[in-house]
Scaffold this active site. Structure first.
Site, PDB file in Angstrom:
ATOM      1  N   ASP A 397       0.816  -1.213   0.000  1.00 22.13           N
ATOM      2  CA  ASP A 397       0.000   0.000   0.000  1.00 22.13           C
ATOM      3  C   ASP A 397       0.855   1.271   0.000  1.00 22.13           C
ATOM      4  O   ASP A 397       2.034   1.253   0.361  1.00 22.13           O
ATOM      5  CB  ASP A 397      -0.907  -0.018   1.235  1.00 22.13           C
ATOM      6  CG  ASP A 397      -2.183   0.786   1.048  1.00 22.13           C
ATOM      7  OD1 ASP A 397      -2.293   1.531   0.060  1.00 22.13           O
ATOM      8  OD2 ASP A 397      -3.074   0.660   1.904  1.00 22.13           O
ATOM      9  N   GLU A 452     -13.947   1.635   0.677  1.00 23.13           N
ATOM     10  CA  GLU A 452     -13.269   2.318   1.774  1.00 23.13           C
ATOM     11  C   GLU A 452     -13.647   3.801   1.844  1.00 23.13           C
ATOM     12  O   GLU A 452     -13.766   4.378   2.919  1.00 23.13           O
ATOM     13  CB  GLU A 452     -11.761   2.172   1.582  1.00 23.13           C
ATOM     14  CG  GLU A 452     -10.905   2.841   2.640  1.00 23.13           C
ATOM     15  CD  GLU A 452      -9.432   2.672   2.359  1.00 23.13           C
ATOM     16  OE1 GLU A 452      -8.666   2.453   3.311  1.00 23.13           O
ATOM     17  OE2 GLU A 452      -9.047   2.730   1.175  1.00 23.13           O
TER      18      GLU A 452
END
Length: 646
Positions: A397, A452
């Site tokens: 990420d 998200e």
């Protein structure tokens, strides 16, 4: 002295070439003159686009004008079978090719498919090259429009909402990351993206005035920022005045200009995969797609248990038990399982060897989330530790870059993970460019607004859901995280970071599981939530993540989508609408003749006000029968269709 590899001819007269698609519906006119190489792509009598100023500016100093040495034509018609069946068990790879080789040592290769045009450079210099810029102008007709994501700089998480403007209204100060979708006044679509991106920066575009856009790239990093925030450390500070340092003998990324008459052509196009390098892995038997449960929000929303939930061994075993019971392949420890700057140790209360040993007895594989920069700093130690623990995959990420250094790091991660027999999910990532063909263990990636975002903004909404299949999904798998059981409509949707809800009805949320491609599909809620909604969860457990066939049955970009996917003899259909109520009459003539059992989840009678309301029904149908899909605002519909004798 800079040399512009724009393929000038030494003769005064222009050299012209024509290339036809295999079905002869697309034609490309290529002209090389002292003014450079220009390209026009037509569909029958309709001019789709013009390309000019095609070149690469390097540090090579030959001092000679560039003359075409030879032109070679070839044709390919073959079937390619992907290792991972993201869309289909087989893709037809059919194109006509023209390769123009110049006396100066570079080649410009054009491939014309029935579905669009691609070109790439190749160079054959003895010494390495410094590339200062790649040039390309793309001209459309006045009145054509563009759908795009934009940024003020090349530092991007690639999670901006899609904008829609006339090309003439595009802000020249905005940088647009790929893919970008052009909508012609005629109704045709043109998708611009790239494939086979290695050892080179990602391609972006920006307005150059009128209805023209031009290519641009992030420059090669000179310094990287170091901050107290582990999420932002490693972003680009200063840059060099060039975009890449490369070997003199190599091929460059394919530039793709795909054509679709209707939305269906955007779904069926496979050019990104077909133009990518084939896999280098000799053994792919260990790569296993599947559904993932992860603990990011879910660890905070567990109820009905006798342990304190959190990042600990007990919670992990609870997730693993749920995965084993439902047949889900993976459990992922998301952010929080280790100190941010240390991937070699777990937080107190978490015994990783105990967790992975337990998971192995249950047939569940464990994955770990990592910050890219920490992984880079602890490269060998981290991968070796993961291997000792028995980790089967990583989610990397916060890269937020696609300069040459970062593009090379993606490939290094894919290769190292493959060496350790680990699958990969990239977040904070640029769009797919075919890496998953070369390394099939790269199962999915972000590069989109996904669920998200529901915790902090209104951007993940039903209209957005009806853009993703036609824009982002064109390039490859996307980790959207569908099928939340916490559903809301436009009037009562709220932001709640620790316990997010999805904008759209229950049927809408579940249909996204089918519509949005990802051989690694993550589910957002806790096992407690899914156990409470056991009827819906049972339906989800029957949906595969690999497919033998994919068809768009009906769709209008930004408005509605009805997508069918086949696995073996079983069909799954997902349908969603934007915030407009909608009824669609759907023919089942895509089914082979015969009788079928159909299991349907659709919006309940009160779904317009209570988004969690749904109706489950089962009955028999005959192939060709018309199905009525009644969807509430933000609603959906999904079905599983099996032959009667199965």
């Amino acid at each position: 002295m800079l040399l512009l590899l724009s393929l000038f001819c030494i003769a005064g007269n222009a050299q012209q070439y024509m290339l036809l698609s295999p079905d002869k519906k697309l034609s490309v006119e290529i002209e090389s003159s002292r003014q450079g190489v220009t390209v026009k792509m037509m569909k029958e009598a309709d001019l789709l686009l013009s390309l000019s100023d095609i070149g690469i500016v390097t540090d090579q100093t030959t001092g000679a004008l560039l003359q075409i040495k030879k032109a070679e034509r070839s044709a390919v018609n073959e079937i390619v079978k992907p290792v991972i069946r993201e869309k289909s068990e087989a893709y037809r790879n059919e194109y006509n090719e023209l390769a123009l080789t110049f006396r100066s040592g570079q080649t410009l290769t054009f491939r014309l498919f029935n579905e669009g045009l691609a070109y790439r450079f190749s160079t054959a210099f003895k010494d390495s090259l410094t590339i200062f810029r790649e040039t390309l102008d793309i001209q459309f007709r006045e009145g054509d429009s563009i759908r795009f994501q934009s940024e003020k700089s090349f530092n991007s998480a690639y999670e901006q909402p899609y904008e829609f403007k006339k090309l003439s209204e595009l802000d020249p100060d905005k940088l647009c990351n790929l893919p970008v979708l052009i909508e012609k006044q005629s109704g045709k679509f043109l998708m611009i993206t790239e494939a086979d991106l290695y050892h080179y920066p990602g391609l972006w575009v920006k307005s150059s005035g009128g209805s023209q856009i031009t290519a641009t790239h992030p420059r090669y990093p000179k310094t990287l920022k170091k901050t107290n925030n582990p999420y932002s450390t490693g972003q680009v500070g200063e840059t060099h005045d060039y975009i890449a340092r490369v070997a003199g003998k190599r091929s460059y990324p394919w530039r793709i200009f795909a054509v679709a008459d209707r939305e269906e052509g955007l779904i069926s196009n496979n050019m990104v995969y077909l133009l990518a390098s084939p896999t280098e892995l000799k053994d792919v038997s260990w790569i296993r797609p599947g559904v993932v449960m992860f603990d990011w929000w879910a660890k905070n929303n567990i109820f009905g248990v006798d342990f304190k939930a959190g990042v600990n061994t007990e919670t992990a075993k609870y997730f693993i038990d749920f995965c084993a019971e439902k047949g889900f392949r993976y459990f992922l420890f998301d952010d929080g399982w280790s100190p941010k700057s240390d991937l070699l140790h777990t937080v107190p209360g978490l015994n990783m060897p105990e967790v992975t040993a337990y998971a192995k007895t249950k047939g569940v594989d464990v994955m770990l989330w990592v910050i890219w920069n920490t992984l880079k700093e602890q490269w060998d130690e981290a991968f070796d530790q993961f291997e000792r623990w028995g980790i089967k995959g990583i989610k990397m990420d916060f890269m937020n870059r696609d300069d040459q250094q970062m593009v090379e790091f993606y490939e290094a991660v894919a290769g190292k993970a493959a060496e350790k027999k680990m699958v990969v999910d990239f977040h904070g990532a640029y769009k797919p460019c075919g890496l998953s063909r070369k390394y099939p263990n790269v199962l999915t990636r972000e590069a989109l607004i996904e669920f998200e975002q529901s915790g902090v903004s209104d951007n993940d909404n039903p209209r957005h859901h009806n853009l993703l299949p036609y824009i982002r999904m064109f390039t490859g798998a996307m980790d959207y995280i569908p099928a939340t059981m916490r559903n809301a409509n436009k009037n009562n949707f709220r932001h709640c970071w620790d316990y997010p809800m999805g904008w759209g009805t229950r049927a809408h949320s579940m249909a996204l599981f089918i519509i949005l491609s990802s051989p690694m599909t993550m589910l957002p809620d806790s096992p407690s939530d899914y156990n409470r909604e056991n009827e819906c969860t049972g339906f989800l457990t029957k949906i595969p993540v690999e497919w033998d066939e994919t068809k768009l049955l009906a769709g209008k970009i930004g408005q509605y989508t009805v997508l069918a996917r086949r696995s073996g003899t079983v069909w799954h259909i997902g349908a969603i609408t934007n915030d407009d109520q909608r009824t669609i009459e759907l023919s089942t003539d895509f089914l082979k003749p015969g009788r079928y059992n159909i299991e349907i989840i659709e919006d309940g009678i009160n779904a317009a006000t209570a988004a969690t309301d749904y109706k489950l029904s089962r009955r028999q149908i005959s192939a060709g029968e018309i199905l009525k899909l009644a969807m509430a605002p933000g609603g959906g519909w999904l079905a599983r269709i099996t032959p009667e004798n199965k």
